[in-house]
Design an enzyme around this catalytic site. Structure first.
Site, PDB file in Angstrom:
ATOM      1  N   GLU A   1       0.828  -1.209   0.000  1.00 39.11           N
ATOM      2  CA  GLU A   1       0.000   0.000   0.000  1.00 39.11           C
ATOM      3  C   GLU A   1       0.860   1.256   0.000  1.00 39.11           C
ATOM      4  O   GLU A   1       1.190   1.797   1.061  1.00 39.11           O
ATOM      5  CB  GLU A   1      -0.938   0.014   1.221  1.00 39.11           C
ATOM      6  CG  GLU A   1      -1.992  -1.069   1.187  1.00 39.11           C
ATOM      7  CD  GLU A   1      -2.980  -0.992   2.362  1.00 39.11           C
ATOM      8  OE1 GLU A   1      -2.756  -0.208   3.305  1.00 39.11           O
ATOM      9  OE2 GLU A   1      -3.983  -1.730   2.311  1.00 39.11           O
TER      10      GLU A   1
ATOM     11  N   GLU B   1      -6.130  -7.502  -0.639  1.00 39.86           N
ATOM     12  CA  GLU B   1      -6.382  -7.285   0.787  1.00 39.86           C
ATOM     13  C   GLU B   1      -7.684  -6.527   0.968  1.00 39.86           C
ATOM     14  O   GLU B   1      -7.916  -5.513   0.318  1.00 39.86           O
ATOM     15  CB  GLU B   1      -5.227  -6.489   1.426  1.00 39.86           C
ATOM     16  CG  GLU B   1      -5.350  -6.385   2.940  1.00 39.86           C
ATOM     17  CD  GLU B   1      -4.321  -5.458   3.558  1.00 39.86           C
ATOM     18  OE1 GLU B   1      -3.105  -5.691   3.390  1.00 39.86           O
ATOM     19  OE2 GLU B   1      -4.746  -4.472   4.211  1.00 39.86           O
TER      20      GLU B   1
HETATM   21  C1  DCB Z   1      -3.852  -1.762   5.630  1.00 40.02           C
HETATM   22  C2  DCB Z   1      -2.533  -2.492   5.783  1.00 40.02           C
HETATM   23  C3  DCB Z   1      -2.525  -3.493   6.903  1.00 40.02           C
HETATM   24  C4  DCB Z   1      -3.371  -2.982   8.028  1.00 40.02           C
HETATM   25  C5  DCB Z   1      -4.789  -2.983   7.508  1.00 40.02           C
HETATM   26  C6  DCB Z   1      -5.793  -2.434   8.496  1.00 40.02           C
HETATM   27  O1  DCB Z   1      -3.649  -0.449   6.074  1.00 40.02           O
HETATM   28  F1  DCB Z   1      -2.135  -3.086   4.636  1.00 40.02           F
HETATM   29  O2  DCB Z   1      -1.211  -3.730   7.298  1.00 40.02           O
HETATM   30  O3  DCB Z   1      -3.284  -3.836   9.140  1.00 40.02           O
HETATM   31  O4  DCB Z   1      -4.921  -2.281   6.289  1.00 40.02           O
HETATM   32  O5  DCB Z   1      -5.458  -1.145   8.885  1.00 40.02           O
HETATM   33  C7  DCB Z   1      -3.140  -3.247  10.396  1.00 40.02           C
HETATM   34  C8  DCB Z   1      -3.401  -4.320  11.445  1.00 40.02           C
HETATM   35  C9  DCB Z   1      -3.099  -3.817  12.817  1.00 40.02           C
HETATM   36  C10 DCB Z   1      -1.702  -3.226  12.849  1.00 40.02           C
HETATM   37  C11 DCB Z   1      -1.554  -2.183  11.770  1.00 40.02           C
HETATM   38  C12 DCB Z   1      -0.138  -1.613  11.679  1.00 40.02           C
HETATM   39  O6  DCB Z   1      -4.728  -4.784  11.307  1.00 40.02           O
HETATM   40  O7  DCB Z   1      -3.230  -4.841  13.754  1.00 40.02           O
HETATM   41  O8  DCB Z   1      -1.476  -2.653  14.123  1.00 40.02           O
HETATM   42  O9  DCB Z   1      -1.828  -2.757  10.507  1.00 40.02           O
HETATM   43  O10 DCB Z   1       0.769  -2.583  11.371  1.00 40.02           O
HETATM   44  C13 DCB Z   1      -4.523   0.573   5.687  1.00 40.02           C
HETATM   45  C14 DCB Z   1      -5.470   0.422   4.713  1.00 40.02           C
HETATM   46  C15 DCB Z   1      -6.277   1.499   4.334  1.00 40.02           C
HETATM   47  C16 DCB Z   1      -6.129   2.702   4.939  1.00 40.02           C
HETATM   48  C17 DCB Z   1      -5.174   2.883   5.948  1.00 40.02           C
HETATM   49  C18 DCB Z   1      -4.381   1.810   6.316  1.00 40.02           C
HETATM   50  N1  DCB Z   1      -6.943   3.779   4.582  1.00 40.02           N
HETATM   51  N2  DCB Z   1      -3.424   2.005   7.350  1.00 40.02           N
HETATM   52  O11 DCB Z   1      -7.746   3.664   3.657  1.00 40.02           O
HETATM   53  O12 DCB Z   1      -6.880   4.866   5.221  1.00 40.02           O
HETATM   54  O13 DCB Z   1      -3.135   3.159   7.666  1.00 40.02           O
HETATM   55  O14 DCB Z   1      -2.889   1.057   7.929  1.00 40.02           O
END
Ligand code: DCB
Length: 520
Positions: free
Chosen positions: A356, A444
């Site tokens: 991402e 994902e």
């Molecule tokens: C993505 C990432 C993934 C993340 C998930 C949920 O991030 F590819 O690594 O996973 O979506 O946010 C989360 C885990 C948590 C962990 C965190 C940091 O579920 O347990 O603490 O990663 O490692 C996204 C996807 C979309 C957006 C933002 C994120 N968005 N983000 O649209 O704003 O900032 O992580």
């Protein structure tokens, strides 16, 4: 007639024996009474240096610098670093960093890697790697070497030490011939004797060859034994026969935190619940690969485990906090060079080169040039494997990628969504991209909000999956772990070894697992 059949059977038997030199008692060209007979066999049986497919060992052939360093590194238990280019580049780099040789002796351009190694350099590498504490007395040992004057000064110490410890002996004339090559039989002797000074050779840390294709234990429905090598036709992912396939499965959480859920048992469970896809999320930041390169071995082991279950498997360079992929393009190219060398003959593999991208990046400015660089690295090894490419805004800008697409075959663009955050607007982008001819893969998605928590949003998720099913778009759900967050598919405390029943699945997991094999 009978005689003929017997002769044929005998000939066949011989051929079979010849094909398995390691299990075969005798190499065709290693006589029982040769001085090196036992050492060659020991080296070959422990996997340190093997013979050839035709049953020969070629004991008198010179050993190259890369081969000798690799064998020594195996005996010393040194693992290769990240590398690209030459097959031994990772080991050569690791050996260089250990100070076994200096950069000017074998420059990293690799031009000398495949040249016979000079005997003086071999002695230095073996002694530094395997017997660093042995010291040689100048006065007594130099006496033993008739052509001592031919030795370069920088090799005095290791060569004297090697003579003192009996690792080296001169030839019949008492010469060392420091600049000539070392034969494969001599290499066995030098490495074994040096290793024996400190408890014998270590078990090889790395398999000698890139992992041989692993055989699946039980076929997976819709898996690799059924569909074979994937190909992209138009915007559609297809099987080896050109028929559309849809992959559905689970992504790991960060391998550095929840790697235990990529176990053989867990993946077998996933398969039993109907998935045909697993994704290995190898974080680069947040304690991931860039600060701990051992995560690569963990990721490869997870890929191997998925291969064994007949699943398709995505190897994901999981950038997140490090949102600009260009910042680590070199490391990514090196990583995927090694991965593609390892998996090019494994039809299960899909390469996801940037999870991402986010922050201050644009498609044309950073992500596309990055993709071109990494795709070139993969294609140099694996001309056909499917490559998944992310886009800015956490892989939501597929419309921009579709307007300025990459060249090449079997490339797809990833779209990531979280059902509690993203809706129709993002679905419309998929249709926009498909209309422009850009293949889409949802590598994902979550039933939660975009931060991995909140909800769960099962109605919204259903709308999303129905939409994807109608378009045969493949997907992978975040994530297969038991973390206390709604996007996790397993309840806290679920067994990392698998065997999950309904009770082990979270609300998200129950919904997602029920959709693996659905076509509604
Ligand atoms: C993505 C990432 C993934 C993340 C998930 C949920 O991030 F590819 O690594 O996973 O979506 O946010 C989360 C885990 C948590 C962990 C965190 C940091 O579920 O347990 O603490 O990663 O490692 C996204 C996807 C979309 C957006 C933002 C994120 N968005 N983000 O649209 O704003 O900032 O992580």
């Amino acid at each position: 007639m009978l005689r003929k059949a017997l002769a044929l059977a005998l000939a066949l038997l011989c051929q079979l024996t010849l094909l398995a030199p390691q299990s075969c008692a005798a190499y065709t060209d290693v006589p029982q009474n040769a001085w090196y007979h036992d050492m060659v066999n020991q080296m070959s049986q422990t996997g340190l240096l093997s013979g050839y497919q035709d049953g020969s060992f070629r004991p008198d052939n010179p050993i190259t610098a890369a081969e000798f360093t690799t064998v020594t590194a195996r005996a010393a238990g040194l693992s290769p670093g990240a590398s690209s280019g030459h097959w031994a580049a990772g080991i050569m780099q690791a050996a260089l960093e250990k100070g076994w040789y200096d950069w000017d002796e074998l420059p990293p351009t690799g031009e000398q890697y495949d040249q016979p190694i000079p005997r003086q350099l071999a002695a230095k590498i073996a002694m530094k790697a395997l017997a660093p504490d042995v010291w040689g007395d100048y006065n007594t040992q130099s006496q033993k070497i008739q052509d001592f004057a031919a030795l370069e000064g920088r090799y005095y110490e290791p060569v004297l030490a090697a003579y003192q410890a009996g690792v080296l002996q001169g030839d019949d004339d008492g010469n060392f011939r420091p600049k000539e090559g070392l034969s494969r039989a001599e290499a066995c002797a030098v490495v074994l004797r040096a290793a024996n000074l400190s408890g014998g050779p270590k078990a090889p840390a790395q398999p000698e060859q890139p992992a041989a294709p692993v055989q699946p234990v039980q076929p997976c429905k819709g898996g690799v034994s059924e569909n074979g090598r994937l190909q992209v036709i138009g915007t559609q992912l297809c099987n080896k026969n050109g028929q559309p396939v849809t992959l559905r499965g689970m992504s790991s959480h960060g391998m550095q935190w929840y790697g235990q859920f990529a176990s053989a048992g867990a993946l077998a469970s996933l398969k039993e619940w109907g998935a045909n896809l697993f994704r290995v999320a190898m974080y680069t930041g947040e304690g991931g690969y860039l600060s701990d390169s051992s995560l690569k071995e963990k990721a490869f082991a997870a890929v191997d485990a998925a291969v064994q279950q007949d699943l398709y498997v995505i190897l994901d360079w999981h950038i997140l906090s490090d949102g600009n992929p260009m910042d680590h393009a070199e490391q990514a190219a090196e990583f995927f060079t090694e991965a593609a060398q390892r998996y090019r003959d494994t039809p299960n593999i899909l390469y996801e080169i940037c999870n991402e991208p986010n922050g201050n990046v644009s498609w044309s400015g950073q992500v596309k040039p990055y993709a071109q660089q990494v795709i070139a690295a993969i294609r140099a090894q694996d001309p056909k494997g499917v490559i998944l490419v992310g886009s800015p805004t956490w892989s939501q800008d597929v419309h921009l990628a579709a307007q300025d697409p990459l060249e090449g075959e079997n490339i797809m663009y990833t779209l990531h969504f979280y059902a509690g955050t993203h809706g129709q607007q993002l679905r419309d982008r998929i249709d926009q991209a498909l209309a422009l001819g850009a293949p889409i893969f949802v590598s994902e998605w979550g039933t939660s909000r975009a931060d991995g928590g909140g909800g769960v949003y099962l109605e919204e998720s259903k709308t999303w999956l129905d939409f994807l099913d109608q378009r045969s778009v493949s997907w992978c759900n975040w994530s297969l772990c038991d973390k206390g967050e709604t996007s996790a598919a397993l309840n806290p405390g679920a067994n990392p070894a698998g065997g999950w029943s309904e009770q082990d699945l979270s609300a998200s997991g129950r919904f997602v697992f029920s959709r693996f094999s659905s076509s509604n």
